[in-house]
Scaffold this active site. Structure first.
Site, mmCIF file in Angstrom:
data_model
loop_
_atom_site.group_PDB
_atom_site.id
_atom_site.type_symbol
_atom_site.label_atom_id
_atom_site.label_comp_id
_atom_site.label_asym_id
_atom_site.label_seq_id
_atom_site.Cartn_x
_atom_site.Cartn_y
_atom_site.Cartn_z
ATOM 1 N N CYS A 1 0.649 -7.784 11.751
ATOM 2 C CA CYS A 1 0.894 -7.950 13.192
ATOM 3 C C CYS A 1 0.094 -9.097 13.799
ATOM 4 O O CYS A 1 -0.097 -9.147 15.013
ATOM 5 C CB CYS A 1 0.616 -6.644 13.923
ATOM 6 S SG CYS A 1 1.840 -5.369 13.540
ATOM 7 N N LYS B 1 -9.668 -2.469 1.500
ATOM 8 C CA LYS B 1 -9.388 -1.368 2.416
ATOM 9 C C LYS B 1 -10.135 -0.097 2.015
ATOM 10 O O LYS B 1 -10.606 0.656 2.874
ATOM 11 C CB LYS B 1 -7.875 -1.116 2.506
ATOM 12 C CG LYS B 1 -7.091 -2.299 3.129
ATOM 13 C CD LYS B 1 -7.709 -2.695 4.411
ATOM 14 C CE LYS B 1 -7.103 -3.816 5.238
ATOM 15 N NZ LYS B 1 -5.874 -4.446 4.997
ATOM 16 N N ASP C 1 -9.383 -10.083 8.563
ATOM 17 C CA ASP C 1 -8.854 -8.738 8.305
ATOM 18 C C ASP C 1 -9.848 -7.609 8.582
ATOM 19 O O ASP C 1 -9.437 -6.547 9.033
ATOM 20 C CB ASP C 1 -8.372 -8.643 6.852
ATOM 21 C CG ASP C 1 -7.425 -7.471 6.604
ATOM 22 O OD1 ASP C 1 -6.423 -7.355 7.341
ATOM 23 O OD2 ASP C 1 -7.681 -6.680 5.692
ATOM 24 N N ARG D 1 0.847 -1.194 0.000
ATOM 25 C CA ARG D 1 0.000 0.000 0.000
ATOM 26 C C ARG D 1 0.883 1.245 0.000
ATOM 27 O O ARG D 1 1.954 1.269 0.602
ATOM 28 C CB ARG D 1 -0.909 0.014 1.224
ATOM 29 C CG ARG D 1 -2.088 -0.945 1.114
ATOM 30 C CD ARG D 1 -2.981 -0.879 2.330
ATOM 31 N NE ARG D 1 -2.313 -1.373 3.507
ATOM 32 C CZ ARG D 1 -1.761 -0.620 4.451
ATOM 33 N NH1 ARG D 1 -1.834 0.696 4.378
ATOM 34 N NH2 ARG D 1 -1.158 -1.172 5.471
ATOM 35 N N TYR E 1 -1.495 -3.433 -6.859
ATOM 36 C CA TYR E 1 -1.242 -4.268 -5.676
ATOM 37 C C TYR E 1 -2.305 -4.158 -4.581
ATOM 38 O O TYR E 1 -2.691 -3.055 -4.185
ATOM 39 C CB TYR E 1 0.114 -3.914 -5.056
ATOM 40 C CG TYR E 1 0.672 -5.070 -4.261
ATOM 41 C CD1 TYR E 1 1.450 -6.035 -4.873
ATOM 42 C CD2 TYR E 1 0.373 -5.219 -2.916
ATOM 43 C CE1 TYR E 1 1.930 -7.121 -4.162
ATOM 44 C CE2 TYR E 1 0.850 -6.305 -2.195
ATOM 45 C CZ TYR E 1 1.627 -7.256 -2.831
ATOM 46 O OH TYR E 1 2.086 -8.322 -2.118
ATOM 47 N N SER F 1 -1.407 -3.841 10.327
ATOM 48 C CA SER F 1 -1.031 -4.694 9.199
ATOM 49 C C SER F 1 0.217 -5.506 9.522
ATOM 50 O O SER F 1 1.190 -4.978 10.060
ATOM 51 C CB SER F 1 -0.778 -3.827 7.968
ATOM 52 O OG SER F 1 -1.950 -3.101 7.664
ATOM 53 N N HIS G 1 -10.625 -2.810 11.233
ATOM 54 C CA HIS G 1 -9.514 -3.637 10.749
ATOM 55 C C HIS G 1 -9.280 -4.769 11.757
ATOM 56 O O HIS G 1 -8.322 -4.742 12.519
ATOM 57 C CB HIS G 1 -8.270 -2.747 10.602
ATOM 58 C CG HIS G 1 -7.133 -3.380 9.871
ATOM 59 N ND1 HIS G 1 -5.822 -2.976 10.064
ATOM 60 C CD2 HIS G 1 -7.082 -4.369 8.944
ATOM 61 C CE1 HIS G 1 -5.029 -3.693 9.281
ATOM 62 N NE2 HIS G 1 -5.769 -4.542 8.602
ATOM 63 N N ARG H 1 2.050 -12.272 -0.679
ATOM 64 C CA ARG H 1 0.719 -12.615 -0.160
ATOM 65 C C ARG H 1 0.102 -13.782 -0.903
ATOM 66 O O ARG H 1 0.489 -14.095 -2.022
ATOM 67 C CB ARG H 1 -0.215 -11.403 -0.310
ATOM 68 C CG ARG H 1 0.292 -10.156 0.438
ATOM 69 C CD ARG H 1 -0.669 -9.678 1.447
ATOM 70 N NE ARG H 1 -0.083 -8.674 2.329
ATOM 71 C CZ ARG H 1 -0.650 -8.327 3.486
ATOM 72 N NH1 ARG H 1 -1.766 -8.892 3.884
ATOM 73 N NH2 ARG H 1 -0.076 -7.422 4.244
HETATM 74 P P1 GTP Z 1 -2.375 -7.934 7.328
HETATM 75 O O1 GTP Z 1 -2.900 -8.944 6.377
HETATM 76 O O2 GTP Z 1 -1.276 -7.100 6.742
HETATM 77 O O3 GTP Z 1 -3.424 -7.072 7.914
HETATM 78 O O4 GTP Z 1 -1.580 -8.742 8.492
HETATM 79 P P2 GTP Z 1 -2.079 -9.624 9.739
HETATM 80 O O5 GTP Z 1 -2.386 -8.751 10.885
HETATM 81 O O6 GTP Z 1 -3.113 -10.590 9.308
HETATM 82 O O7 GTP Z 1 -0.723 -10.408 10.136
HETATM 83 P P3 GTP Z 1 -0.341 -11.959 10.013
HETATM 84 O O8 GTP Z 1 -1.194 -12.847 10.848
HETATM 85 O O9 GTP Z 1 -0.234 -12.293 8.583
HETATM 86 O O10 GTP Z 1 1.102 -11.957 10.674
HETATM 87 C C1 GTP Z 1 2.152 -11.180 10.198
HETATM 88 C C2 GTP Z 1 3.469 -11.703 10.684
HETATM 89 O O11 GTP Z 1 3.488 -11.773 12.121
HETATM 90 C C3 GTP Z 1 3.785 -13.104 10.177
HETATM 91 O O12 GTP Z 1 5.122 -13.158 9.760
HETATM 92 C C4 GTP Z 1 3.548 -13.976 11.379
HETATM 93 O O13 GTP Z 1 4.345 -15.125 11.366
HETATM 94 C C5 GTP Z 1 3.881 -13.057 12.564
HETATM 95 N N1 GTP Z 1 3.103 -13.441 13.771
HETATM 96 C C6 GTP Z 1 1.763 -13.636 13.839
HETATM 97 N N2 GTP Z 1 1.378 -14.025 15.085
HETATM 98 C C7 GTP Z 1 2.497 -14.067 15.827
HETATM 99 C C8 GTP Z 1 2.769 -14.397 17.211
HETATM 100 O O14 GTP Z 1 1.888 -14.737 17.989
HETATM 101 N N3 GTP Z 1 4.062 -14.300 17.615
HETATM 102 C C9 GTP Z 1 5.074 -13.916 16.767
HETATM 103 N N4 GTP Z 1 6.297 -13.862 17.234
HETATM 104 N N5 GTP Z 1 4.855 -13.623 15.450
HETATM 105 C C10 GTP Z 1 3.603 -13.689 14.993
HETATM 106 C C1 SPV Z 2 -2.967 -4.664 5.212
HETATM 107 O O1 SPV Z 2 -1.988 -4.003 4.816
HETATM 108 O O2 SPV Z 2 -3.517 -4.439 6.298
HETATM 109 C C2 SPV Z 2 -3.482 -5.765 4.391
HETATM 110 C C3 SPV Z 2 -2.983 -5.884 3.028
HETATM 111 O O3 SPV Z 2 -4.331 -6.519 4.824
HETATM 112 S S1 SPV Z 2 -3.733 -4.764 1.946
HETATM 113 O O4 SPV Z 2 -4.916 -5.399 1.360
HETATM 114 O O5 SPV Z 2 -2.751 -4.447 0.910
HETATM 115 O O6 SPV Z 2 -4.155 -3.582 2.667
HETATM 116 MN MN MN Z 3 -4.935 -5.881 6.942
#
Ligand code: GTP
Ligand code: SPV
Ligand code: MN
Length: 615
Positions: free
Chosen positions: A283, A239, A306, A91, A230, A281, A259, A398
């Protein structure tokens, strides 16, 4: 069924008169498509039906022209790899605009542009921008078509990749047109890659433009995106509509667009609880949404990963849906050990973007397996070996996959559920404890409003830099963030005392002195959810900390967990000096919003300082 109903047109703030297309059924839609086609001059127009045959044909064309690479069907049936331009990988927050009539309404955290001036600028760049391409008309529904919390829209795009991705992420096609024909209000979104093709000019695998605009017109519920193919820049239902535009509609109609992931927790006693959680994002939302419980008898099922929309019901509870139909998840870090559910979800029918390609025609990314294959083609299309000194998959690579493939998808997942808890979290190496419970709704809103988190690769910028990301909505709130906090407080007042979800704050990312995570995370996060459920059930008391309520000694189950007692203490340690410094930063942050900051949040800050100063 849930006691929530969609606002009628009469309750909507935007009068149909402001929108020359809305309320005219298909004639209004056709008039808009014709106007956009006259401006962007595509070679042809394709009205997407959402059929399987259409999906097959679009995919076949994309493989033939090289924009999608078909993976080896033996390992990954009906799955594809897209490699983006190196400049179009996330983004673009600096080019994301909120064009409300009044600048103050966008607030200090958004980039504001005067609507008619930006519209004129966009008309300039859009003129002829679809030359040599097809304009696709993609009607979409956020939430089940015709559902009580659903919202429909149309995306016009010249990107087949966006069409295919939208087909996974939302409900698309003819059944949405039926709704438009019936007079249902709809949101207009226009997307152009900004890469016209001249006669005889060869196309590239990922067309885009260095000049990018992700523009939102909240007053007319409209999005115009230019120059990027993207994710959140291009799949406009996600979003742009489901958060930025929907947050404005929610403000006007009395609901919330967030979110957040959405899960169902079942306790060993068989009781069900529904929890929504906001993390910035990259996290941990997808991971928590697909959590495999490490605790016997406890189960987590997935409703969303999400975005969550929530609306107070006539019963005084807060009812929630996931408006999406698929997952656009972060690939790196997704592996058997961390998120086996995601790995299983990705068995086929998946579009991967910017991951690495194995020699056997399957995909790979950092964290999928412990040991990388000896040779890969990296996300840029270059040869890669483990000693390359650079990641093989882009950190924001992704997967795009239908929710229906998720083995832990909750039964009845597309029906509204009543929330029992709301969780806020961020990525904080220091200071923020593993879990804290808010004393009430206003205290919880203060938790949400004051989240700060280390930046990730999900947006352009410096990874690791600490920034405020209130409610994990910093890049996604379509109006003034302080007004949004006031709206949260207002929504809380419409809930009944028993129907008000408990609010918690978590941090899975606290680090020890050696720089490693103190908490094992992932499936072990079940232990924290378990404590939350016991609090919801009022079956355990909590201890007081200056920041809020925390587990009483022994109440956070750590049986069989490899966490040293001093690590556990460190996970909950509150350093008063650093927290007083954080409180000052919070005050500075609040001050950027001036008098719009709700008095209740100023009071929360004062109370926090008071508690921190007590010996
Ligand atoms: P967006 O799609 O961008 O909104 O991201 P999201 O909030 O869905 O994050 P996602 O679950 O994909 O996790 C992002 C990163 O954080 C990945 O590399 C995970 O492996 C890492 N992660 C997720 N949960 C944990 C956790 O409990 N502990 C640690 N150390 N890392 C974590
Ligand atoms: C985020 O960045 O929080 C995502 C990926 O879930 S995007 O759809 O690019 O915003
Ligand atoms: Mn997101």
């Amino acid at each position: 069924s849930a006691p929530v109903a969609r606002a009628t047109r009469a309750e909507r703030v935007t009068p149909a008169a402001d929108n020359p297309y809305e309320g005219r059924g298909l004639a209004g839609l056709r008039a808009w498509v014709a106007e956009v086609a006259a401006l962007t001059t595509p070679d042809s127009i394709h009205w997407c039906t959402g059929s399987t045959a259409e999906n097959y044909e679009l995919t076949r064309q994309a493989v033939a022209d090289g924009s999608l690479l078909q993976l080896n069907p033996e390992w990954r049936p009906n799955s594809y790899l897209a490699r983006s331009a190196a400049s179009d990988v996330a983004r673009v927050e600096a080019r994301t605009f909120i064009c409300s009539a009044d600048e103050a309404e966008a607030g200090p955290t958004n980039n504001w542009r005067e609507p008619s001036a930006l519209r004129a600028e966009l008309e300039g760049v859009l003129a002829g921008s679809m030359r040599g391409r097809t304009l696709y008309v993609v009607p979409f529904s956020l939430g089940p078509v015709g559902g009580p919390l659903s919202l429909i829209g149309v995306q016009l795009t010249d990107s087949p990749y966006a069409v295919l991705s939208m087909g996974i992420m939302t409900r698309t096609g003819d059944r949405v047109l039926d709704q438009i024909a019936a007079g249902t209000p709809w949101v207009r979104t226009l997307h152009s890659l900004g890469a016209p093709l001249e006669e005889g000019q060869a196309d590239v695998a990922w067309p885009c433009n260095d000049d990018k605009y992700i523009a939102h017109f909240p007053d007319t519920r409209e999005v115009i995106s230019y120059g990027s193919g993207y994710g959140g820049n291009a799949l406009l239902a996600k979003k742009c509509v489901a958060l930025r535009i929907a947050s404005v509609i929610g403000r006007d109609e009395g609901w919330l667009a967030e979110h957040m992931l959405l899960i169902r927790i079942t306790s060993p006693e068989g009781n069900r609880y529904h929890v929504a959680a906001a993390f910035p994002s990259a996290c941990g939302k997808t991971n928590l949404a697909m959590l495999r419980s490490s605790r016997p008898g406890w189960r987590v099922e997935t409703l969303g990963d999400d975005i969550t929309w929530m609306k107070p019901g006539a019963d005084g509870r807060l009812w929630a849906i996931n408006p999406e139909a698929g997952f656009f998840g972060v690939a790196p870090g997704t592996g058997e050990a961390t998120n086996r559910t995601a790995v299983e979800t990705l068995w086929g029918n998946t579009i991967f973007t910017n991951v690495a390609l194995r020699d056997d025609g399957d995909v790979w990314w950092e964290g999928l397996t412990e040991t990388p294959p000896a040779h890969l083609v990296d996300w840029r299309g270059e040869h890669w070996t483990p000693d390359a000194g650079r990641p093989a998959a882009h950190p924001n690579s992704r997967f795009t996959v239908s929710a229906s493939q998720c083995p832990t998808l909750a039964e009845g997942w597309d029906e509204p559920v009543a929330l029992d808890a709301i969780v806020f979290g961020g990525r904080r190496a220091t200071n923020v404890p593993l879990v804290t419970e808010a004393s009430d709704w206003a205290n919880g809103v203060f938790f949400g409003a004051t989240i700060s988190s280390e930046k990730t690769a999900a947006a352009e910028g410096t990874v690791g830099e600490l920034r405020r990301d209130p409610f994990a909505m910093l890049p996604f709130c379509g109006y003034n963030m302080a007004d949004y906090w006031a709206h949260w407080l207002r929504v809380g007042r419409t809930l009944s005392p028993a129907g008000t979800p408990k609010i918690f704050q978590v941090n899975w990312f606290r680090k020890g002195e050696d720089g490693s995570f103190l908490w094992p995370g992932f499936g072990e996060n079940m232990r924290v959810l378990e404590w939350m459920v016991r609090r919801i059930e009022r079956s355990v008391p909590a201890a007081q900390s200056p920041l809020g309520l925390v587990p009483a000694p022994g109440d956070l189950n750590v049986d069989g967990l490899d966490v040293a007692p001093d690590a556990l203490a460190e996970l909950f340690a509150v350093d008063r000096e650093s927290w007083l410094a954080e409180a000052q930063l919070t005050e500075d942050f609040f001050d950027t919003f001036g008098t719009r900051v709700p008095a209740a949040l100023r009071a929360e800050l004062a109370a926090l300082r008071y508690r921190l100063r007590q010996a």
